[in-house]
Design an enzyme around this catalytic site. Structure first.
Site, PDB file in Angstrom:
ATOM      1  N   ALA A 143     -24.406  18.415  18.962  1.00  0.00           N
ATOM      2  CA  ALA A 143     -25.527  17.935  19.602  1.00  0.00           C
ATOM      3  C   ALA A 143     -27.114  18.031  19.570  1.00  0.00           C
ATOM      4  O   ALA A 143     -28.003  17.654  19.435  1.00  0.00           O
ATOM      5  CB  ALA A 143     -25.290  18.256  21.215  1.00  0.00           C
ATOM      6  N   ARG A 179     -23.087  18.179  27.783  1.00  0.00           N
ATOM      7  CA  ARG A 179     -22.110  19.501  27.875  1.00  0.00           C
ATOM      8  C   ARG A 179     -22.965  20.329  29.027  1.00  0.00           C
ATOM      9  O   ARG A 179     -22.258  21.073  29.818  1.00  0.00           O
ATOM     10  CB  ARG A 179     -21.784  20.067  26.770  1.00  0.00           C
ATOM     11  CG  ARG A 179     -20.537  19.435  26.369  1.00  0.00           C
ATOM     12  CD  ARG A 179     -20.022  20.289  24.953  1.00  0.00           C
ATOM     13  NE  ARG A 179     -19.499  19.361  24.130  1.00  0.00           N
ATOM     14  CZ  ARG A 179     -20.091  18.764  23.177  1.00  0.00           C
ATOM     15  NH1 ARG A 179     -21.226  19.057  23.141  1.00  0.00           N
ATOM     16  NH2 ARG A 179     -19.515  17.807  22.370  1.00  0.00           N
ATOM     17  N   GLN A 181     -19.840  15.555  15.806  1.00  0.00           N
ATOM     18  CA  GLN A 181     -19.181  15.266  17.024  1.00  0.00           C
ATOM     19  C   GLN A 181     -20.142  14.354  17.901  1.00  0.00           C
ATOM     20  O   GLN A 181     -19.575  14.048  19.106  1.00  0.00           O
ATOM     21  CB  GLN A 181     -19.618  16.666  17.744  1.00  0.00           C
ATOM     22  CG  GLN A 181     -18.412  17.819  17.209  1.00  0.00           C
ATOM     23  CD  GLN A 181     -18.746  19.249  17.924  1.00  0.00           C
ATOM     24  OE1 GLN A 181     -18.166  19.266  18.902  1.00  0.00           O
ATOM     25  NE2 GLN A 181     -19.572  20.032  17.353  1.00  0.00           N
ATOM     26  N   ILE A 238     -21.856  11.142  19.578  1.00  0.00           N
ATOM     27  CA  ILE A 238     -21.331   9.740  19.860  1.00  0.00           C
ATOM     28  C   ILE A 238     -22.655   8.750  20.045  1.00  0.00           C
ATOM     29  O   ILE A 238     -22.113   7.878  20.662  1.00  0.00           O
ATOM     30  CB  ILE A 238     -20.684   9.873  21.051  1.00  0.00           C
ATOM     31  CG1 ILE A 238     -21.288  10.667  22.308  1.00  0.00           C
ATOM     32  CG2 ILE A 238     -19.275  10.621  20.965  1.00  0.00           C
ATOM     33  CD1 ILE A 238     -20.433  10.892  23.324  1.00  0.00           C
ATOM     34  N   HIS A 277     -15.427  12.224  17.617  1.00  0.00           N
ATOM     35  CA  HIS A 277     -15.197  12.005  18.969  1.00  0.00           C
ATOM     36  C   HIS A 277     -15.526  10.646  19.353  1.00  0.00           C
ATOM     37  O   HIS A 277     -15.620  10.168  20.758  1.00  0.00           O
ATOM     38  CB  HIS A 277     -16.009  12.848  19.963  1.00  0.00           C
ATOM     39  CG  HIS A 277     -15.672  14.450  19.811  1.00  0.00           C
ATOM     40  ND1 HIS A 277     -16.438  15.283  19.843  1.00  0.00           N
ATOM     41  CD2 HIS A 277     -14.325  14.722  19.478  1.00  0.00           C
ATOM     42  CE1 HIS A 277     -15.525  16.307  19.616  1.00  0.00           C
ATOM     43  NE2 HIS A 277     -14.492  16.239  19.474  1.00  0.00           N
ATOM     44  N   THR A 332     -24.368  22.716  16.337  1.00  0.00           N
ATOM     45  CA  THR A 332     -23.180  22.749  17.183  1.00  0.00           C
ATOM     46  C   THR A 332     -22.899  24.224  17.131  1.00  0.00           C
ATOM     47  O   THR A 332     -23.057  25.106  16.367  1.00  0.00           O
ATOM     48  CB  THR A 332     -21.972  21.977  16.532  1.00  0.00           C
ATOM     49  OG1 THR A 332     -20.749  22.415  17.258  1.00  0.00           O
ATOM     50  CG2 THR A 332     -21.886  22.424  15.122  1.00  0.00           C
ATOM     51  N   SER A 333     -22.306  24.368  18.521  1.00  0.00           N
ATOM     52  CA  SER A 333     -21.733  26.212  18.661  1.00  0.00           C
ATOM     53  C   SER A 333     -20.622  26.373  18.268  1.00  0.00           C
ATOM     54  O   SER A 333     -20.086  27.398  17.852  1.00  0.00           O
ATOM     55  CB  SER A 333     -21.997  26.115  20.469  1.00  0.00           C
ATOM     56  OG  SER A 333     -21.137  25.150  20.814  1.00  0.00           O
ATOM     57  N   ASN A 386     -28.406  26.875  12.598  1.00  0.00           N
ATOM     58  CA  ASN A 386     -28.192  27.018  14.207  1.00  0.00           C
ATOM     59  C   ASN A 386     -29.369  28.034  14.696  1.00  0.00           C
ATOM     60  O   ASN A 386     -29.813  28.799  14.050  1.00  0.00           O
ATOM     61  CB  ASN A 386     -26.977  27.409  14.485  1.00  0.00           C
ATOM     62  CG  ASN A 386     -25.987  26.149  14.672  1.00  0.00           C
ATOM     63  OD1 ASN A 386     -26.467  25.016  15.186  1.00  0.00           O
ATOM     64  ND2 ASN A 386     -24.509  26.416  14.644  1.00  0.00           N
TER      65      ASN A 386
END
Ligand code: ZN
Length: 234
Positions: free
Chosen positions: A25, A37, A101, A103, A119, A186-187, A210
């Site tokens: 994200a 999220r 990830q 979408i 995903h 991304t985490s 990150n």
């Protein structure tokens, strides 16, 4: 951000035979797409987490709630790719792959020809009853399929659903042939996405770009904003 780390990454990027990017994200927030999220939905006065809302059970048992959550929090049809999507596309089209990830389809919009959407994709919309594809414009008008009365859904992997086996196989193949792995935005806590690292080629170098550290061993960490870092890469 440490400049020596970026210089080293640039060298490894230049020398790599095949690069794989693993993104989430944080890459799309720069295009104005919030991380869903971090959103909660309210139903019967109770706050519910995205994990609960974005499930098969909610899709079929509370379709209106599901529909309003995705429409209000996840669809940004006018969003444009940013410099990170563009730079990743440029590198992938030359010698790499992206497993994302995300979408939101922004990597494809950026011209990336080697995208695996782990995903699925919000714009791959279909009817759960007759399985006909449905356009975004039709879905934006309502979640009940006019042709058959079925519930329309986006082709994304909901919580509790499995990753498409073909997608999983393709992702593993990409991991096995890449000698450089770059994780960004991304985490890296969502499974099975985070497990992809287990399939890496022996000796493959791993970087993460990150804002926060990710919980993976053997990773060279560049702490800072991904947009700043990608701006400095060739
Ligand atoms: Zn239908």
């Amino acid at each position: 951000m440490n400049h020596d780390d970026l210089t080293e990454l640039q060298q490894d990027l230049d020398n790599a035979k095949h690069v794989v990017f693993l993104t989430g994200a944080g890459v799309s927030t720069h295009s104005g797409i919030p991380d869903y999220r971090s959103k909660n939905g309210i139903y019967n006065g109770v706050q519910e987490s995205p994990e609960t809302i974005l499930s098969e059970s909610t899709l079929y048992n509370r379709p209106e709630f599901f529909y309003h959550f995705v429409m209000n929090n996840m669809y940004f049809p006018d969003a444009k790719p940013n410099l990170i999507h563009e730079k990743i596309a440029q590198i992938c089209n030359e010698k790499g792959d992206l497993i994302t990830q995300n979408i939101d389809r922004l990597d494809t919009k950026a011209g990336n020809k080697h995208v695996t959407e782990f995903h699925g994709n919000l714009y791959n919309i279909y009817c759960t009853k007759c399985h006909q594809p449905v356009s975004y414009d039709k879905y934006a008008q309502g979640y009940i399929h006019q042709n058959c009365g079925g519930i329309i859904r986006p082709g994304i992997v909901l919580y509790g659903e499995s990753i498409n086996p073909d997608t999983l196989n393709k992702s593993v193949n990409v991991m096995q042939k890449s000698d450089l792995i770059i994780i960004s935005g991304t985490s890296f806590v969502v499974y099975p996405f985070a497990q992809l690292l287990a399939y890496r080629k022996e000796g493959a170098k791993i970087y993460s770009i990150n804002k926060t550290e990710i919980p993976a061993p053997g990773v060279k960490k560049i702490i800072g904003d991904a947009l700043d870092a990608f701006k400095q890469l060739n």
